[in-house]
Design an enzyme around this catalytic site. Structure first.
Site, PDB file in Angstrom:
ATOM      1  N   GLY A   4       5.453  72.831  25.401  1.00  0.00           N
ATOM      2  CA  GLY A   4       6.246  74.016  24.543  1.00  0.00           C
ATOM      3  C   GLY A   4       6.593  75.071  25.273  1.00  0.00           C
ATOM      4  N   CYS A   5       5.710  75.487  25.954  1.00  0.00           N
ATOM      5  CA  CYS A   5       5.865  76.586  27.142  1.00  0.00           C
ATOM      6  C   CYS A   5       7.022  76.656  28.092  1.00  0.00           C
ATOM      7  CB  CYS A   5       4.655  77.018  27.601  1.00  0.00           C
ATOM      8  SG  CYS A   5       3.252  77.561  26.280  1.00  0.00           S
ATOM      9  N   THR A   6       7.126  75.365  28.718  1.00  0.00           N
ATOM     10  CA  THR A   6       8.066  75.124  29.726  1.00  0.00           C
ATOM     11  C   THR A   6       9.460  75.166  29.203  1.00  0.00           C
ATOM     12  OG1 THR A   6       6.496  73.579  31.012  1.00  0.00           O
ATOM     13  CG2 THR A   6       9.055  73.204  31.268  1.00  0.00           C
TER      14      THR A   6
ATOM     15  N   ASN B 112      10.169  78.698  28.221  1.00  0.00           N
ATOM     16  CA  ASN B 112      10.690  79.609  29.327  1.00  0.00           C
ATOM     17  C   ASN B 112      12.100  79.106  29.915  1.00  0.00           C
ATOM     18  OD1 ASN B 112       8.614  81.617  30.880  1.00  0.00           O
ATOM     19  ND2 ASN B 112       7.337  80.039  29.943  1.00  0.00           N
TER      20      ASN B 112
END
Length: 157
Positions: free
Chosen positions: A47-49, A52
């Site tokens: 999710g963070c990838t 970003n």
């Protein structure tokens, strides 16, 4: 909501396109332009990838709308550098290893996974106007379409 955003200074990493060097960002130094701060739990998780990558892909759109964008997590500068290089990210990432800024913005929360509770970053984004006030906030962010929604809010400022 027109609360003043809490001021802070954090170390960070510029994106590879900007030389990838260590930077230091003080929020109050950014007055005069809109600032988008997105808090995310961890470097190099799915999710963070995606989050970003979405903000990186739209970095020029944010700049054209008069905003600067920073990602913030508790990861170290070394972790940020690896993550940025691996995923070709362009948005500078700030390191809040002591979680002071996370606490100031109220994103350091009790979370639970697989029956265990722990403290972590609740995925949240803050739009700060040119005067340093929080113009809008998003809590418990769902990644798909989020960067686009934030860009629309910047354009509406």
């Amino acid at each position: 909501m027109s609360d003043m955003a809490p001021d802070f200074t954090l170390p960070g990493k510029a994106g590879p396109a900007d030389g990838g060097e260590d930077i230091s960002v003080t929020l109050s130094d950014l007055r005069g332009k809109a600032v988008v701060l997105f808090f995310y739990p961890r470097d190099d998780t799915s999710g963070c990838t995606k989050e970003n990558e979405a903000f990186s892909a739209m970095r020029d759109d944010f700049a054209a709308a008069g905003a600067v964008v920073y990602g913030i997590s508790k990861d170290s500068l070394a972790s940020h550098a690896k993550f940025m290089a691996k995923k070709d990210l362009t948005v500078p990432l700030l390191s809040d290893e002591a979680s002071d800024v996370c606490e100031k913005f109220g994103v350091w929360k009790e979370k639970s996974m697989y029956g265990k509770t722990y403290l972590g970053i609740e995925r949240s984004t803050f739009l700060i106007d040119a005067e340093g006030r929080i113009a809008r906030e998003w809590r418990k962010v769902k990644v798909p379409g989020h960067a686009e929604e934030v860009l629309e809010a910047v354009r509406a400022l």
